[in-house]
Design an enzyme around this catalytic site. Structure first.
Site, short mmCIF file in Angstrom:
data_model
loop_
_atom_site.label_atom_id
_atom_site.label_comp_id
_atom_site.label_asym_id
_atom_site.label_seq_id
_atom_site.Cartn_x
_atom_site.Cartn_y
_atom_site.Cartn_z
N SER A 569 0.88 -1.15 0.04
CA SER A 569 0.06 -0.30 0.00
C SER A 569 0.49 1.17 -0.02
O SER A 569 1.97 1.20 0.03
CB SER A 569 -0.69 0.21 1.26
OG SER A 569 -0.96 1.69 1.23
N TYR A 582 -2.05 0.37 10.65
CA TYR A 582 -1.69 -0.51 9.08
C TYR A 582 -0.42 0.10 8.15
O TYR A 582 -0.40 -1.15 7.72
CB TYR A 582 -2.63 0.31 8.30
CG TYR A 582 -3.14 -0.10 6.72
CD1 TYR A 582 -3.80 -1.63 6.57
CD2 TYR A 582 -3.42 0.54 5.62
CE1 TYR A 582 -3.87 -1.71 5.55
CE2 TYR A 582 -3.70 0.11 4.68
CZ TYR A 582 -4.35 -0.50 4.37
OH TYR A 582 -4.37 -1.47 2.90
#
Ligand SMILES: [Zn+2]
Length: 684
Positions: A569, A582
């Protein structure tokens, strides 16, 4: 064998046909063709054919006599009017006067005489049907009949089984020669019910559809009775050895039956597997393995699917997988050498000029376990396995009543390399991932689903894994090919191993793993609860590690390289405020990808990641988009395309990046950015 003819069904078919302008005889032809096609003991997957002699109006409006004959390779079980193209009968019959007709000329004459110029090619056995005088002609490769005629004394056994009701035509390859021979035999002996085509099949005929069909059933029943009457007493084979599971055996078999591409470094020609381990197969492998291993098709058109002999492997006894793997590689190598010798020898005899097909096995026998059918797609591998199962049943019964004998090597070659048989397999260009097996985790999500679709469209067989099985099944419905949907929780090692075992048992192995499952947690890093951080690591780091580990284990067993793809990501490169829970495991994921690239590069296993940002998905829902856009005083569109190119990035864009990485055979340890341009997240 019992007749499945139901007069009420036939009448209903005729009535329904009449509404669509279909003449009664053609409706009945379709009805009985489907009855024959629905029994695997009679025909399998495009084998066999039927015809009707009738009249039709040509493009000039003139009524002419035609033969409606099954199209080449069409499946009898699913036949409709379009699968029975009409050909002018008189020009076909005139061919009988000739000494020989070249294959190309025959196809050209057939096509030139089609009533509908756009119709598919008629069956390769069109002339056999055309020359016989009967209105309805049915031809099958019925297993019980094959068990009697695939014998050194097949003609004698036929006389005993059928009396004078069927005349015997000695083996000739399908086509013009066989058609001429068959009509000569018919005219000489005038059998009441039909013909036996030596080492090939049976033909019945009649003035009506029911008569021709029920003669077929009656003759096959006579063959069954003959086998029952003449079966030699035999010992029942029992299996006492414990084999390794199919999931462990299949990748070894698949790897050994792959071939390095000589043109493209790093590329392999791979096949997909379909396993059959029923009690009949296993016991036949115990009792008749020697005979089966010598090979020989039971009817000539099987050769294009199964090749002429199987690859026979040793037992895969539990705890002895390394020995099995070594023996499998040696046996596969010997198979390829034998096939190449066969091709060279026979091509020379046939005058040269044939192009060698790939020399890889199509049927693999593992005593104690079962058989594998191999092909370039799952669908075709299942067809091969169906044919192999029926082949075993025919050989076993043939050995019970005498001695199985197939056609000679030269005759097999002439069929295998007959352009009209090869045409049944189609000539379309293969897609780039043909023969490969791809696994996608998080497959019910937007990116996972788009990736599964993109890989299937590129020709891969795809397994869709998701913690939500119902949602994975929903997505599988819109994926092409033969997708497999499985439940898999990547935070549970047992669940991941079980899913990969199922994939290996179902398709034969794994070539590409797209590790995509993930979810986002937030929290300011100095204050966030440790269990939040651990939960995120469990899914966003260890989940990928478990998937990669399970995939690598199978890839190493195959020995043909592979490709690991990770959904990293933007957070892995460019952390966002309060997004540590995250971003941190995603940063570790980038390091994980590099570690795999480093540790397994020598095994031909590549590892890459896609770094995507701002995709509409379960992680970035419509509600989140609305609230974030509002918080920044932007329209939703401007928020979603807030990048250097001002273009919204979609799940399909991410899928294309994964596909590119799967195809880039010289690329590993790469991160591909798909974010429309975000200079703070640029790789450096
Ligand atoms: Zn045939």
């Amino acid at each position: 064998m019992k007749s499945k003819w139901v007069e009420a069904d036939a009448a209903e078919r005729v009535a329904r046909g009449a509404n669509a302008g279909i003449e009664p005889d053609l409706s009945l032809r379709i009805y009985s063709t489907a009855l024959l096609g629905s029994d695997p003991k009679l025909v399998l997957h495009g084998g066999g054919n039927t015809s009707l002699k009738t009249r039709a109006r040509d493009l000039h409006g003139e009524e002419v006599e035609v033969l409606r004959i099954k199209a080449s390779g069409a499946d009898m079980a699913a036949i409709g009017p379009a699968g029975l193209p009409a050909v002018r009968l008189a020009p076909l019959r005139r061919l009988r006067a000739l000494e020989a007709v070249a294959d190309e000329d025959l196809v050209a004459i057939e096509r030139a005489n089609l009533i509908d110029p756009a119709a598919p090619n008629p069956s390769v056995e069109v002339l056999l049907h055309a020359f016989l005088p009967h209105k309805f002609v049915d031809h099958t490769h019925a297993s019980p009949v094959l068990s009697i005629i695939d014998q050194p004394d097949g003609e004698k056994k036929c006389a005993e089984a059928f009396g004078g009701r069927l005349a015997f035509v000695p083996y000739l390859m399908p086509g013009f020669g066989l058609a001429k021979k068959a009509i000569e035999v018919f005219e000489r002996s005038r059998p009441s019910d039909g013909l036996i085509l030596g080492k090939h099949g049976i033909v019945t005929f009649g003035a009506g559809a029911r008569e021709a069909y029920e003669r077929m059933i009656e003759m096959v029943t006579l063959a069954e009775d003959f086998i029952a009457r003449n079966t030699k007493p035999r010992t029942i084979a029992t299996v006492s050895r414990q084999p390794e599971p199919v999931a462990a055996v299949a990748p070894i078999v698949r790897g050994a039956c792959s071939q390095k591409d000589d043109q493209i470094e790093g590329a392999w020609r791979r096949l997909v597997l379909d396993f059959r381990g029923g009690a009949d197969v296993v016991s036949a492998l115990e009792s008749d393995l020697t005979r089966l291993g010598q090979g020989g098709v039971v009817t000539p058109d099987h050769t294009i699917r199964t090749k002429n002999w199987p690859l026979v492997l040793p037992h895969a006894d539990i705890g002895e997988l390394d020995d099995f793997a070594r023996a499998t590689r040696e046996a596969a190598h010997a198979f390829v050498t034998r096939y190449r010798d066969y091709f060279a020898r026979e091509n020379k005899r046939a005058g040269g000029g044939k192009r060698e097909l790939d020399p890889l096995p199509r049927v693999v026998l593992v005593p104690g376990l079962g058989l594998f059918g191999l092909a370039r797609t799952k669908r075709e591998a299942a067809i091969t396995a169906d044919i192999a199962e029926e082949w075993i049943a025919v050989v076993r019964d043939a050995e019970r009543v005498g001695r199985f004998e197939s056609i000679a090597e030269a005759e097999m070659f002439d069929c295998e390399y007959w352009p009209l048989e090869q045409a049944k397999l189609g000539t379309r260009k293969e897609p780039p991932l043909a023969g490969q097996i791809a696994v996608v985790t998080g497959a019910a999500g937007a990116i996972g689903a788009a990736t599964a679709r993109a890989f299937a469209a590129a020709g891969a067989e795809v397994a869709l894994l998701d913690v939500n099985l119902a949602a994975a099944r929903e997505q599988a419905k819109v994926v092409g090919g033969s997708p497999l949907a499985l439940a898999c929780d990547v935070t549970d090692g047992g669940s991941v191993r079980a899913a990969f075992d199922q994939i290996a048992a179902h398709f034969g192995g794994v070539d590409i793993a797209v590790s995509n499952a993930g979810a986002a947690w937030q929290g300011r890093i100095g204050e966030v609860a440790e269990d939040i951080l651990r939960k995120s690591f469990e899914l966003n780091f260890y989940g990928h590690q478990r998937v990669a580990q399970a995939a690598v284990k199978i890839m190493l067993a195959q020995g043909t390289g592979g490709c690991l793809l990770f959904n990293a990501s933007k957070q892995a490169v460019n952390p966002g405020p309060n997004f540590g829970p995250y971003g941190l495991p995603k940063a570790a994921l980038l390091a994980l990808m590099r570690q795999y690239a480093l540790d397994y590069g020598a095994d031909g296993i590549r590892a890459n990641a896609v770094n995507a940002d701002r995709i509409r998905s379960g992680l970035l829902t419509e509600d989140m988009i609305a609230s974030r856009a509002k918080a920044r005083g932007l329209s939703e569109r401007d928020y979603m395309s807030g990048n250097l190119l001002s273009r919204e990035v979609t799940a399909e864009d991410v899928a294309e990046a994964f596909l590119h990485q799967a195809l880039a055979l010289k690329t590993t340890a790469d991160v591909t950015t798909v974010d429309g341009g975000n200079i703070a997240a640029a790789m450096r």
